[in-house]
Design a protein around this motif. Structure first.
Motif, PDB file in Angstrom:
ATOM      1  N   GLN A 305      41.478  41.616  32.354  1.00 30.98           N
ATOM      2  CA  GLN A 305      40.224  41.305  33.062  1.00 30.98           C
ATOM      3  C   GLN A 305      39.881  42.331  34.137  1.00 30.98           C
ATOM      4  O   GLN A 305      38.837  42.249  34.773  1.00 30.98           O
ATOM      5  CB  GLN A 305      40.337  39.915  33.703  1.00 30.98           C
ATOM      6  CG  GLN A 305      40.331  38.799  32.695  1.00 30.98           C
ATOM      7  CD  GLN A 305      40.972  37.516  33.194  1.00 30.98           C
ATOM      8  OE1 GLN A 305      41.673  36.853  32.446  1.00 30.98           O
ATOM      9  NE2 GLN A 305      40.766  37.172  34.458  1.00 30.98           N
ATOM     10  N   CYS A 306      40.773  43.276  34.326  1.00 23.81           N
ATOM     11  CA  CYS A 306      40.559  44.287  35.376  1.00 23.81           C
ATOM     12  C   CYS A 306      39.357  45.158  35.028  1.00 23.81           C
ATOM     13  O   CYS A 306      39.225  45.626  33.905  1.00 23.81           O
ATOM     14  CB  CYS A 306      41.809  45.148  35.504  1.00 23.81           C
ATOM     15  SG  CYS A 306      41.600  46.586  36.556  1.00 23.81           S
ATOM     16  N   ILE A 307      38.471  45.381  36.010  1.00 26.46           N
ATOM     17  CA  ILE A 307      37.332  46.264  35.769  1.00 26.46           C
ATOM     18  C   ILE A 307      37.533  47.622  36.455  1.00 26.46           C
ATOM     19  O   ILE A 307      36.602  48.399  36.579  1.00 26.46           O
ATOM     20  CB  ILE A 307      35.998  45.611  36.207  1.00 26.46           C
ATOM     21  CG1 ILE A 307      36.008  45.281  37.703  1.00 26.46           C
ATOM     22  CG2 ILE A 307      35.723  44.348  35.387  1.00 26.46           C
ATOM     23  CD1 ILE A 307      34.641  44.852  38.240  1.00 26.46           C
ATOM     24  N   ARG A 308      38.747  47.892  36.902  1.00 23.39           N
ATOM     25  CA  ARG A 308      39.118  49.186  37.499  1.00 23.39           C
ATOM     26  C   ARG A 308      38.232  49.546  38.695  1.00 23.39           C
ATOM     27  O   ARG A 308      37.717  50.658  38.776  1.00 23.39           O
ATOM     28  CB  ARG A 308      38.997  50.320  36.460  1.00 23.39           C
ATOM     29  CG  ARG A 308      39.815  50.128  35.217  1.00 23.39           C
ATOM     30  CD  ARG A 308      41.287  50.437  35.433  1.00 23.39           C
ATOM     31  NE  ARG A 308      41.988  50.456  34.169  1.00 23.39           N
ATOM     32  CZ  ARG A 308      42.496  49.379  33.569  1.00 23.39           C
ATOM     33  NH1 ARG A 308      42.390  48.192  34.148  1.00 23.39           N
ATOM     34  NH2 ARG A 308      43.114  49.469  32.418  1.00 23.39           N
ATOM     35  N   CYS A 309      38.089  48.606  39.604  1.00 19.83           N
ATOM     36  CA  CYS A 309      37.269  48.892  40.778  1.00 19.83           C
ATOM     37  C   CYS A 309      38.090  49.533  41.878  1.00 19.83           C
ATOM     38  O   CYS A 309      37.552  50.146  42.792  1.00 19.83           O
ATOM     39  CB  CYS A 309      36.630  47.605  41.288  1.00 19.83           C
ATOM     40  SG  CYS A 309      37.833  46.482  42.037  1.00 19.83           S
ATOM     41  N   GLY A 310      39.393  49.336  41.821  1.00 21.12           N
ATOM     42  CA  GLY A 310      40.254  49.938  42.842  1.00 21.12           C
ATOM     43  C   GLY A 310      40.312  49.165  44.148  1.00 21.12           C
ATOM     44  O   GLY A 310      40.973  49.592  45.095  1.00 21.12           O
ATOM     45  N   SER A 311      39.638  48.024  44.239  1.00 27.20           N
ATOM     46  CA  SER A 311      39.630  47.365  45.545  1.00 27.20           C
ATOM     47  C   SER A 311      40.981  46.770  45.902  1.00 27.20           C
ATOM     48  O   SER A 311      41.311  46.599  47.066  1.00 27.20           O
ATOM     49  CB  SER A 311      38.511  46.319  45.651  1.00 27.20           C
ATOM     50  OG  SER A 311      38.627  45.335  44.670  1.00 27.20           O
ATOM     51  N   CYS A 312      41.798  46.486  44.896  1.00 27.10           N
ATOM     52  CA  CYS A 312      43.144  45.983  45.213  1.00 27.10           C
ATOM     53  C   CYS A 312      43.947  47.043  45.960  1.00 27.10           C
ATOM     54  O   CYS A 312      44.827  46.719  46.750  1.00 27.10           O
ATOM     55  CB  CYS A 312      43.870  45.518  43.952  1.00 27.10           C
ATOM     56  SG  CYS A 312      43.906  46.698  42.607  1.00 27.10           S
ATOM     57  N   LEU A 313      43.635  48.302  45.713  1.00 29.06           N
ATOM     58  CA  LEU A 313      44.309  49.368  46.458  1.00 29.06           C
ATOM     59  C   LEU A 313      43.760  49.435  47.882  1.00 29.06           C
ATOM     60  O   LEU A 313      44.500  49.639  48.835  1.00 29.06           O
ATOM     61  CB  LEU A 313      44.071  50.727  45.789  1.00 29.06           C
ATOM     62  CG  LEU A 313      44.882  51.109  44.566  1.00 29.06           C
ATOM     63  CD1 LEU A 313      44.670  50.134  43.429  1.00 29.06           C
ATOM     64  CD2 LEU A 313      44.519  52.508  44.107  1.00 29.06           C
ATOM     65  N   CYS A 366      39.889  40.471  44.228  1.00 30.42           N
ATOM     66  CA  CYS A 366      39.801  41.045  42.881  1.00 30.42           C
ATOM     67  C   CYS A 366      38.630  40.452  42.095  1.00 30.42           C
ATOM     68  O   CYS A 366      38.581  39.251  41.857  1.00 30.42           O
ATOM     69  CB  CYS A 366      41.098  40.799  42.119  1.00 30.42           C
ATOM     70  SG  CYS A 366      40.970  41.283  40.385  1.00 30.42           S
ATOM     71  N   PRO A 367      37.670  41.287  41.676  1.00 35.06           N
ATOM     72  CA  PRO A 367      36.517  40.767  40.946  1.00 35.06           C
ATOM     73  C   PRO A 367      36.863  40.318  39.525  1.00 35.06           C
ATOM     74  O   PRO A 367      36.069  39.646  38.889  1.00 35.06           O
ATOM     75  CB  PRO A 367      35.540  41.943  40.935  1.00 35.06           C
ATOM     76  CG  PRO A 367      36.387  43.147  41.106  1.00 35.06           C
ATOM     77  CD  PRO A 367      37.568  42.726  41.942  1.00 35.06           C
ATOM     78  N   GLY A 368      38.042  40.699  39.045  1.00 35.72           N
ATOM     79  CA  GLY A 368      38.448  40.245  37.714  1.00 35.72           C
ATOM     80  C   GLY A 368      39.331  39.012  37.783  1.00 35.72           C
ATOM     81  O   GLY A 368      39.834  38.539  36.778  1.00 35.72           O
ATOM     82  N   LYS A 369      39.563  38.544  39.002  1.00 33.26           N
ATOM     83  CA  LYS A 369      40.377  37.352  39.252  1.00 33.26           C
ATOM     84  C   LYS A 369      41.802  37.516  38.761  1.00 33.26           C
ATOM     85  O   LYS A 369      42.389  36.583  38.207  1.00 33.26           O
ATOM     86  CB  LYS A 369      39.741  36.127  38.589  1.00 33.26           C
ATOM     87  CG  LYS A 369      39.216  35.154  39.634  1.00 33.26           C
ATOM     88  CD  LYS A 369      38.747  33.858  39.111  1.00 33.26           C
ATOM     89  CE  LYS A 369      38.964  32.819  40.193  1.00 33.26           C
ATOM     90  NZ  LYS A 369      39.000  31.473  39.732  1.00 33.26           N
ATOM     91  N   LEU A 370      42.355  38.680  38.958  1.00 32.53           N
ATOM     92  CA  LEU A 370      43.745  38.900  38.571  1.00 32.53           C
ATOM     93  C   LEU A 370      44.667  38.410  39.680  1.00 32.53           C
ATOM     94  O   LEU A 370      44.371  38.603  40.852  1.00 32.53           O
ATOM     95  CB  LEU A 370      44.025  40.390  38.348  1.00 32.53           C
ATOM     96  CG  LEU A 370      43.670  40.993  36.993  1.00 32.53           C
ATOM     97  CD1 LEU A 370      42.164  41.080  36.832  1.00 32.53           C
ATOM     98  CD2 LEU A 370      44.283  42.376  36.870  1.00 32.53           C
ATOM     99  N   ASP A 371      45.768  37.808  39.281  1.00 32.77           N
ATOM    100  CA  ASP A 371      46.787  37.460  40.262  1.00 32.77           C
ATOM    101  C   ASP A 371      47.862  38.544  40.192  1.00 32.77           C
ATOM    102  O   ASP A 371      48.862  38.410  39.503  1.00 32.77           O
ATOM    103  CB  ASP A 371      47.374  36.078  39.953  1.00 32.77           C
ATOM    104  CG  ASP A 371      48.284  35.588  41.074  1.00 32.77           C
ATOM    105  OD1 ASP A 371      48.746  36.428  41.869  1.00 32.77           O
ATOM    106  OD2 ASP A 371      48.528  34.372  41.141  1.00 32.77           O
ATOM    107  N   ILE A 372      47.588  39.624  40.905  1.00 31.76           N
ATOM    108  CA  ILE A 372      48.494  40.772  40.843  1.00 31.76           C
ATOM    109  C   ILE A 372      49.884  40.434  41.398  1.00 31.76           C
ATOM    110  O   ILE A 372      50.889  40.758  40.773  1.00 31.76           O
ATOM    111  CB  ILE A 372      47.881  41.986  41.574  1.00 31.76           C
ATOM    112  CG1 ILE A 372      46.613  42.402  40.845  1.00 31.76           C
ATOM    113  CG2 ILE A 372      48.854  43.156  41.633  1.00 31.76           C
ATOM    114  CD1 ILE A 372      45.831  43.459  41.547  1.00 31.76           C
ATOM    115  N   PRO A 373      49.964  39.760  42.564  1.00 32.53           N
ATOM    116  CA  PRO A 373      51.307  39.455  43.083  1.00 32.53           C
ATOM    117  C   PRO A 373      52.147  38.671  42.078  1.00 32.53           C
ATOM    118  O   PRO A 373      53.331  38.949  41.901  1.00 32.53           O
ATOM    119  CB  PRO A 373      51.017  38.604  44.324  1.00 32.53           C
ATOM    120  CG  PRO A 373      49.644  38.986  44.740  1.00 32.53           C
ATOM    121  CD  PRO A 373      48.898  39.346  43.505  1.00 32.53           C
TER     122      PRO A 373
HETATM  123  S1  SF4 Z   1      40.836  44.593  42.312  1.00 31.10           S
HETATM  124 FE1  SF4 Z   1      41.121  43.573  40.332  1.00 31.10          FE
HETATM  125  S2  SF4 Z   1      39.508  44.467  39.025  1.00 31.10           S
HETATM  126 FE2  SF4 Z   1      39.716  45.811  40.804  1.00 31.10          FE
HETATM  127  S3  SF4 Z   1      41.184  47.386  40.125  1.00 31.10           S
HETATM  128 FE3  SF4 Z   1      42.367  45.797  41.172  1.00 31.10          FE
HETATM  129  S4  SF4 Z   1      43.015  44.437  39.534  1.00 31.10           S
HETATM  130 FE4  SF4 Z   1      41.374  45.670  38.698  1.00 31.10          FE
END
Ligand code: SF4
Lengths: 661, 183
Positions: A305-313, A366-373
């Motif tokens: 679901q990641c849209i590669r926005c980079g905001s998690c970084l 996260c705009p893709g609603k990923l639970d990265i942790p």
């Molecule tokens: S914030 Fe979510 S959608 Fe954006 S890059 Fe990170 S994982 Fe992907």
């Protein structure tokens, strides 16, 4: 931890340019992002995106087939590459068949993933990155450090040096002038190139379109000027319908760069005319490279679901200190850790996964609603299953699973005024406690732990009881907090019981992937805390509260253990954070505060777990105000404090940075 | 609608003008091209991509009046031009964007390579956002749908916003209330 990795962290955190630039950026980012989302229901928007992307992820083959039919009907050639090698081979063949000598590229992470530039250059093709940041990186011979801002780690002085060398003319450090140099230099490359290579932000199955989002205008040049255009698109970029593009286009620029929309969005469907009237030779390479496998894994499907926005970084407290290069791979940051584990291999994420402190910042935005942790914890768990734990960790966790021994160790640690001398075996044992004493102004182990102090407290007899779960920190480092807590609850008419069999909450083990150890901790605590019938189980350590409230259940679920599940749920229902309880008791009038007190100004720092996992931020503030304090909010009051729970055990270099303390 | 669009578009660095009819718009463009120093020399041309707005316009006399203005577009001329003029189909108030089917290569050349892009659009075609415009556009018959929002920009060096990287450094938007017989 490998030495090289440790060194790269050291270099990064001691690079003032890097930490300064990233720090400045992430502060501004939060404010600008919020502004960009004004008037938009972010939760609804991201649910919408997550639903549409999740649909695509579960219909990959069908969407690929539809995409191929629709794009080819419009004159494109679509190639499905299962592996990185297949993608590379196909692109090299197109280049060779057409006698391609020069290539211009607009940004494509997928091409970085398969090291495409190197393959083309090995064949004698000259490749020019044209995204300004990517070009800088290419000239410097580096990897991008951020998926949206590849050169964020470099200064204008460094860029000026690079450009001066490239055009053989001494340039100033004036940014507009440097940008102008890039414009002039790259313009002729666009016009000369035989082939353009782009990525794709989205691939629309129902129309066979690819969507390109850019700011600089290079994507338009790359797709327009050369007669051959290859779009290399990972199959996670699929959406089913054309209308699916709308929510993603709404979120992507806002989340990526806090823009309402980028300067250019191009929706390309099939071949379009070239400048000489012929039709474009358009190739679309749909690359799998383990994405299907990832989509089929129950725990990791959400990564699609990641849209590669980079905001998690951008919001990651660790990324802002170490930057992207520490990650050593194409994809950086939290999502990068997950993608590295899949697209490369699990082992390659071994070092970088340890950087995550589970603060939960990324999950919120996260705009893709990923639970990265959560996915990172799963990586940890699998690494431990795969490789077993390191000997040191094994020793620690075997101790943690033996409460008596563990507590005996902690007691031993308190003996003497300088308990933790270097080289001393015991220094490595009580995990997070050991590092607390190193480079930080935190108290060492208390002379008398709370469990002993408790026995000395005289409590009034009350009809209602509350069990206190102290956690190791209050028990062994801050017993005074426990004593005060008992006094307060007594005043509210509760008697406090302290089950002596309680032990470590298991968070350190869990966060290190040692789920079996965490499960044993959970069972011990459940038994201890449910033994007596109490109204609440109160904890004053948010990390422990989260463990009691959520993680015991989660750990059992991950391991497929059902035996203690019901009790775990029972315990979860009784567990309450102390500040929430205090607020309740004040509201109920069970704790009476003197009216009109003026106790002065304080500031409140939110705990990661309390604020983001337990969603508690107002109650502690309200209690302080009601007691007579004036709250003056500090800058970034919810930024990680640097404790990182058990994180300290492995990454003390990062945590010792003043900014985090 | 127009005011809303203007605010958004100017916020991203676009220049927005509005005229009652084609004659006024043509007048403005003529003055603009002269002021910008358009001349019949490389780097100074102005290229105008064909569009309904030009229906019935006497191109020959315009070319005579403004040396360097050309209606026949080639790749080399586009690379050597200072101004490019094209017509766009929709304007979006929520993001300040312009949208058009740019499958015709001339439209893309004049809106990408020159230093200044002048975009002409009918005031009637202002929509409120993506959802509305997605109902109007169809990739099935438009091979290249372009959204253009302000001039080209970058923040790749030290996060400092700089206008004008590969694409135009200025975007001049000309709204025409009455497109006359051109629609
Ligand atoms: S914030 Fe979510 S959608 Fe954006 S890059 Fe990170 S994982 Fe992907």
């Amino acid at each position: 931890m490998k030495k090289k990795f440790k060194d790269s962290i050291f270099t990064a955190v001691n690079n003032p340019i890097l930490t300064g630039a990233l720090g400045k950026f992430s502060e501004a980012y939060k404010i600008n992002r919020a502004k960009a989302y004004e008037g938009i229901d972010f939760e609804a928007l991201r649910q919408n995106i997550a639903d549409r992307k999740a649909y695509a992820a579960t219909h990959l083959d069908a969407l690929a087939a539809a995409f191929k039919i629709n794009a080819e009907a419009k004159g494109a050639k679509v190639f499905k590459a299962n592996s990185a090698e297949e993608a590379v081979d196909y692109i090299l063949k197109v280049a060779k068949d057409n006698n391609v000598k020069t290539v211009v590229k607009s940004k494509s992470m997928a091409s970085e993933e398969i090291h495409l530039n190197k393959h083309l250059e090995d064949m004698g093709v000259s490749v020019r990155e044209t995204d300004l940041g990517e070009w800088i990186i290419q000239l410097a011979g580096q990897k991008p450090s951020h998926m949206v801002m590849p050169a964020i780690h470099m200064t204008k002085e460094e860029v000026s040096d690079l450009f001066s060398k490239e055009i053989d003319e001494r340039l100033s450090n004036d940014i507009p002038q440097l940008v102008e140099v890039a414009r002039n230099e790259l313009r002729s490359k666009f016009l000369e190139a035989d082939m353009g290579i782009s990525g794709g932000n989205l691939a629309v199955a129902e129309t066979g379109s690819i969507v390109l989002v850019s700011n600089e205008g290079n994507a338009r040049m790359v797709t327009m000027l050369p007669k051959i255009h290859i779009a290399l698109v990972g199959i996670e970029k699929f959406v089913e319908k054309f209308e699916d593009v709308i929510p993603i286009l709404t979120a992507l620029p806002r989340s990526a760069t806090a823009q309402l929309l980028t300067s250019y969005v191009s929706i390309i469907t099939g071949a379009t005319p070239n400048t000489d009237g012929t039709m474009k030779d358009l190739h679309i390479v749909l690359m799998d490279n383990k994405r299907t496998e990832m989509a089929n894994d129950a725990k990791f499907a959400q990564a699609m679901q990641c849209i590669r926005c980079g905001s998690c970084l951008n919001v990651c407290p660790i990324f802002r200190l170490v930057g992207g290069h520490v990650f050593g791979s194409t994809y950086t940051g939290g999502i990068g850790t997950i993608l590295t584990a899949w697209f490369e291999q699990l082992q390659n994420s071994e070092d970088i996964q340890g950087l995550c402190i589970q603060c939960g910042n990324c999950k919120e935005i996260c705009p893709g609603k990923l639970d990265i942790p959560e996915m990172i914890l799963e990586i940890r768990r699998r690494l431990v299953v795969d490789k077993g734990q390191s000997i040191a960790q094994k020793a620690i966790f075997s101790v943690v699973n033996n409460r008596k021994m563990f507590h005996a160790m902690l007691r031993t640690a308190s003996i003497g005024s300088k308990p933790f001398t270097k080289g001393n075996y015991i220094r490595h044992l009580p995990f997070f406690l050991s590092d607390l004493t190193e480079g930080r102004s935190l108290p060492a182990i208390a002379a008398v732990p709370f469990r002993d102090e408790f026995k000395k407290i005289k409590q009034p007899k009350c009809s209602e009881k509350i069990a206190f779960y102290s956690g190791c920190l209050i028990d062994f480092a801050y017993p005074k907090m426990g004593i005060d807590l008992v006094k307060i609850l007594n005043r509210a008419g509760y008697e406090v019981v302290y089950p002596q069999d309680q032990t470590c909450c298991g968070a350190p083990a869990r966060y290190n992937g040692a789920y079996e150890v965490a499960a044993n901790n959970a069972v011990d605590n459940i038994k201890a805390l449910l033994r007596e019938d109490v109204k609440y189980v109160v904890s004053a350590c948010p990390t422990c509260t989260v463990a009691l409230n959520h993680e015991f259940i989660g750990t059992f679920e991950s391991l497929g253990q059902t035996e203690h599940m019901e009790d775990a749920k029972k315990l979860a229902a009784k567990t309450i954070d102390f500040s929430v309880l205090a607020k309740m008791l004040v509201d109920e009038g069970r704790i009476k505060l003197k009216e009109g007190q003026k106790l002065g100004k304080v500031t409140y720092h939110d705990s990661c777990h309390l604020k983001r996992t337990l969603k508690v931020s107002e109650q502690p503030r309200e209690v302080l105000i009601r007691a007579g304090y004036e709250i003056e909010e500090m800058f970034e009051c919810d930024m990680c404090c640097g404790m990182g729970g058990s994180y300290s055990m492995k990454q003390s270099q990062i945590l010792k940075i003043p900014e985090l303390q | 609608m127009f005011e809303k669009f203007k605010i958004r578009a100017e916020a991203v660095g676009s220049e927005v003008h509005r005229f009652k009819n084609r004659t006024e718009a043509l007048d403005f463009i003529t003055r603009f091209l002269k002021k910008e120093g358009v001349s019949d020399a490389p780097k100074s041309y102005a290229l105008w991509a064909d569009s309904p707005f030009l229906n019935g316009v006497d191109r020959k006399s315009m070319e005579a009046d403004i040396p360097g203005l050309k209606f026949d577009i080639t790749r080399q001329l586009a690379a050597d031009s200072h101004v490019g003029i094209s017509e766009m189909s929709y304007a979006l108030t929520d993001t300040g964007s312009l949208v058009a089917d740019q499958s015709a290569i001339e439209d893309r050349l004049v809106s990408t390579l020159p230093v200044i892009h002048v975009a002409i659009i009918s005031t009637d075609n202002i929509l409120d956002g993506k959802a509305a415009v997605f109902k109007k556009i169809n990739p099935g018959n438009s091979g290249f749908i372009a959204f253009i929002t302000g001039p080209s920009r970058t923040a790749d060096i030290e996060r400092v916003l700089t206008i004008g990287v590969h694409g135009p450094k200025r975007l001049v938007i000309i709204f025409v209330d009455d497109m006359g017989g051109s629609k």
